[in-house]
Design a protein around this motif. Structure first.
Motif, short mmCIF file in Angstrom:
data_model
loop_
_atom_site.label_atom_id
_atom_site.label_comp_id
_atom_site.label_asym_id
_atom_site.label_seq_id
_atom_site.Cartn_x
_atom_site.Cartn_y
_atom_site.Cartn_z
N PRO A 540 0.82 -1.23 0.00
CA PRO A 540 0.00 0.00 0.00
C PRO A 540 0.84 1.27 0.00
O PRO A 540 0.51 2.24 -0.70
CB PRO A 540 -0.82 -0.13 1.29
N LEU A 541 1.96 1.25 0.76
CA LEU A 541 2.82 2.42 0.81
C LEU A 541 3.48 2.67 -0.54
O LEU A 541 3.55 3.82 -1.02
CB LEU A 541 3.88 2.24 1.89
N GLY A 546 3.90 5.74 -5.39
CA GLY A 546 3.92 5.71 -6.85
C GLY A 546 2.87 6.64 -7.45
O GLY A 546 3.11 7.30 -8.47
N THR A 547 1.70 6.69 -6.83
CA THR A 547 0.65 7.59 -7.30
C THR A 547 1.09 9.04 -7.20
O THR A 547 0.91 9.84 -8.13
CB THR A 547 -0.64 7.38 -6.47
N LEU A 567 -2.78 9.14 -0.09
CA LEU A 567 -3.42 8.47 1.05
C LEU A 567 -4.67 7.71 0.62
O LEU A 567 -4.97 6.64 1.17
CB LEU A 567 -3.77 9.51 2.12
N SER A 568 -5.39 8.24 -0.34
CA SER A 568 -6.59 7.54 -0.83
C SER A 568 -6.20 6.21 -1.49
O SER A 568 -6.85 5.17 -1.26
CB SER A 568 -7.35 8.42 -1.83
N VAL A 569 -5.14 6.23 -2.31
CA VAL A 569 -4.67 4.99 -2.93
C VAL A 569 -4.12 4.04 -1.87
O VAL A 569 -4.35 2.82 -1.94
CB VAL A 569 -3.61 5.31 -4.00
N VAL A 573 -5.61 0.27 -1.42
CA VAL A 573 -4.78 -0.93 -1.55
C VAL A 573 -4.81 -1.76 -0.27
O VAL A 573 -4.83 -3.00 -0.32
CB VAL A 573 -3.34 -0.56 -1.95
N THR A 574 -4.80 -1.11 0.90
CA THR A 574 -4.88 -1.88 2.16
C THR A 574 -6.17 -2.69 2.22
O THR A 574 -6.17 -3.85 2.67
CB THR A 574 -4.79 -0.96 3.39
#
Length: 763
Positions: A540-541, A546-547, A567-569, A573-574
């Motif tokens: 997720p990090l 990357g985003t 943070l939304s991505v 992902v989490t």
């Protein structure tokens, strides 16, 4: 059966006695000197046919002469050329200049709808007072036999307030303009669906609707609680709901009666506010009220738990359903309100930090915080104080929201004129807060946690921090909402705060909340290890970073939008990883196909994975809010017929002229604009001019909606040559707000169907 008959007879006797008293009150004391046939016609002396309130000219003259009719029999109170005595003998009204023996205009029958509605409200008021009496007897005598009487009294109250509500609906559908509220909020040209929305379109009707919904919740609680084995606990719950009902009955009977009559019915009504004549307004207010009012039930559970000292996890399990149901309605109401503002207000936005928007948002925040502390309490026997405080705050903020909306104390596009509701609401808020605080103080030793949070780097630690952030947002919004009133009280000058204040204070807190929402449900209990953190959050990090990097390369350099996207991505992902891990475990252990394993995973643990779906929806909404707020493109232009202009470099807008289109109860003027680009569209932003007493207009926006963004057009005005002033807006990714809202609703409905079972993971 004998016990029920005794209490039923007592209740019936009380109601009949008070009804007789009410009838005598309706016949004013000084009316005994009037002819017998006029004693029950209150509009002989009063403007209102039902009595009470301002006197008409005859009533004023009658009062000034010590209520002696012979002293004014030969006077002409209304100046129509006929004496008071002549008018009374002919059956016309001596206080109405249009009613005299020459015109033979006499007061017609008093509205049946008003009679039914008024009588039902008064009897319902008496029934709920009787319910409080029986509940109090059962509590103080510790006798559960009184519980059945309390239940039946609540049922009676619900039936009566339902009758009153149906009477008001019927009054709208039949254009009963003798009722002042109906005349103010409808007219004959309105569509029938909008006639229905008139019920909650104004002050008196919305308070009646509030009470009706509370009664429905009370009946639902009685049904679900019918096997309750603790009659004292239940009596306190019903008694608390009864006290809340008494307050709203008091407002409707004595302060702002919804069935107040006009001395003469107008031929047509003023009509509903044009801004409220929108399909979303058929659903937005009812959902908000179902949220506001529903929070009364968990508040009643909390009061009963504090009063009885039963503060273990049992009351939380009882309250959870009754918090989640109104939370869902509140969520839907807030999203629909944003959609209504976006479509109807014609400014290109969906949230303006209006006091009424804030009022709906604050209890939603505290209820969300309650879910987190409640789950920790069930698992770890801690945060008991948080639970009762958050429930109290949620209820208090719900009533405060109604107060803000209805008192007119705080300026708002939604607010109504001040009609004396401020003092009763403030008294009720202060009284309930004081009693609740005393109960917490009394039970303080029982509210202490058995366990302590060892570190913030744990599931319980992040959930607690999450709650502090939610409370921080709540109190920032509360301060901004109340600041104008506080400023006026202190300095005699009305201050104001706008969107910049809210954005500056709350945006950083919302970003922290996104981070905690991604971390909290996955991190270990008690204390997380470095290996645990790496395993859970490495991917997720990396996706989040990357985003941020990719967007920076493509030209987005603003810090807060980049952080919000990252943070939304990270959150997305989490959540996806959590579903993936669970599905793969089922494939490995049970041999299930991944699709089957995913559905089984959700079905077996609806509470946990329903919450994760809610988190996915929040991430999608955050992406839509960030894009549409930070990267909106606007262009204002004045176009002559046949003129074209460019928009967003790749589009051309060609203005073709104006067109008038009649509609039900309005005339619409449209600007015809051809939009040319990769595809061609004809859009027609418009203004509507409504018939009826209001003589108001509304802007009708034209919106082309796609997943990449909305093209949004507003017709501001035009001149005699049909030169139109038009505003064009591009809102990128705004549709993801509504998509995310649907996902939030789906997840919350899945969580609603969950039953806590032994071995089921709560978090």
């Amino acid at each position: 059966m004998m016990r029920f008959n005794k209490w039923f007879i007592l209740l019936s006797g009380l109601l009949i006695g008070l009804w007789i008293s009410r009838a005598s009150f309706g016949r004013l004391e000084y009316a005994r000197e009037l002819p017998e046939s006029l004693k029950d016609r209150c509009n002989v002396c009063h403007i209102s046919p039902t009595g009470g309130g301002p006197l008409n000219r005859f009533g004023e003259q009658f009062a000034m002469n010590d209520h002696s009719f012979p002293a004014i029999a030969n006077a002409d109170a209304d100046g129509d050329g006929f004496t008071n005595n002549e008018e009374l003998k002919s059956g016309t009204l001596p206080g109405d200049p249009q009613s005299h023996p020459g015109s033979k205009k006499i007061a017609g029958k008093i509205s049946t709808n008003a009679q039914i509605g008024n009588n039902a409200l008064l009897l319902g008021f008496l029934a709920v007072i009787f319910m409080l009496f029986t509940s109090a007897l059962g509590i103080f005598l510790k006798d559960g036999r009184f519980l059945e009487s309390a239940r039946r009294s609540l049922l009676t109250s619900t039936l009566l307030v339902s009758i009153a509500t149906l009477a008001m609906v019927r009054a709208f559908l039949t254009h009963d303009f003798q009722i002042q509220y109906v005349a103010q909020h409808s007219n004959r040209a309105m569509a029938k669906l909008y006639l229905l929305s008139g019920l909650w379109g104004g002050q008196e009707g919305s308070l009646l609707f509030w009470l009706f919904i509370l009664s429905i919740y009370s009946i639902a609680l009685i049904w679900f609680n019918r096997q309750e084995r603790d009659p004292i606990f239940s009596s306190i719950v019903y008694g608390t709901l009864g006290i809340i009902q008494v307050f709203f009955y008091f407002l409707l009977v004595f302060i702002t009666p919804p069935f107040r009559l006009l001395s003469a019915a107008p031929p047509d009504g003023a009509g509903l506010n044009p801004l409220l004549q929108n399909p979303a307004m058929l659903l937005h207010p009812p959902n908000l009220y179902l949220g506001y009012v529903g929070f009364s039930v968990p508040f009643a559970f909390a009061v009963a738990s504090l009063a009885t000292g039963k503060l273990d996890a049992g009351w939380l399990r009882k309250a959870r359903l009754w918090v989640l149901i109104p939370w869902i309605f509140q969520t839907v109401g807030i999203i629909l309100g944003g959609a209504w503002a976006y479509v109807e207000l014609g400014w290109g936005g969906y949230w303006g930090w209006d006091p009424v928007e804030n009022a709906s948002f604050m209890p939603w925040l505290t209820a969300t915080a309650f879910f987190h502390s409640q789950m920790i309490s069930e698992r770890k026997e801690m945060l008991k104080m948080w639970n009762v405080v958050l429930i109290g705050l949620t209820f208090w903020l719900s009533v405060l929201g109604t107060f803000i909306t209805r008192s007119g104390l705080i300026s708002s596009v939604h607010a109504f004129a001040n009609t004396g509701l401020g003092a009763p609401f403030l008294f009720f808020l202060g009284l309930t807060a004081a009693i609740y605080a005393l109960l917490i103080y009394y039970r303080y030793p029982l509210l202490q946690s058995r366990e302590k949070i060892e570190t913030v780097v744990s599931r319980e630690g992040t959930f607690l921090l999450n709650n502090w952030v939610l409370l921080g947002i709540t109190f920032a919004v509360l301060w901004g909402t109340l600041y104008p009133m506080i400023s006026e009280w202190v300095t005699s000058k009305r201050g104001d705060v706008g969107a910049p204040f809210y954005n500056q204070v709350t945006v950083p807190l919302f970003l922290i909340l996104l981070l905690l929402t991604g971390i909290g449900p996955q991190i270990s209990w008690k204390k997380a290890t470095v290996e645990n953190l790496r395993r859970l959050f490495l991917y997720p990090l990396l996706f989040g970073l990357g985003t941020v990097g990719g967007l920076f390369i493509f030209g987005i350099h603003e810090f807060l939008p980049l952080l919000s996207y990252g943070l939304s991505v990270f959150l997305l992902v989490t959540m996806v990883e959590e579903f993936y891990r669970g599905t793969m475990v089922r494939k490995r252990v049970k041999g299930e196909h991944p699709v089957q394993g995913l559905f089984t995973l959700i079905q077996k643990n609806r509470r946990r994975y329903g919450g994760f779906i809610v988190h996915i929806g929040i991430a999608l909404m955050a992406i839509g809010i960030t894009a549409s707020s930070a990267f909106k493109v606007e262009k204002e232009m004045v176009l002559a017929p046949g003129q074209s202009t460019s928009f967003l470099k790749s589009y051309t807008l060609a203005y073709q002229g104006l067109k008038e289109v009649p509609g039900p109860g309005y005339q619409e003027v449209r600007a015809l604009i051809q939009m040319k680009g990769s595809r061609e569209f004809l859009v027609h932003p418009a203004k509507r001019f409504y018939e009826g007493g209001r003589e108001e207009s509304s802007s009708e926006t034209a919106i082309l909606s796609t997943l990449t963004g909305d093209f949004y057009f507003i017709l501001a005005g035009w001149d005699e040559n049909e030169n139109a002033s038009v505003k064009a807006i591009f809102n990128p990714l705004v549709s993801w707000i509504w998509v995310g809202g649907i996902v939030v609703l789906l997840g919350s409905l899945i969580a609603l169907t969950a039953r806590t079972r032994k071995g089921e993971e709560l978090l």
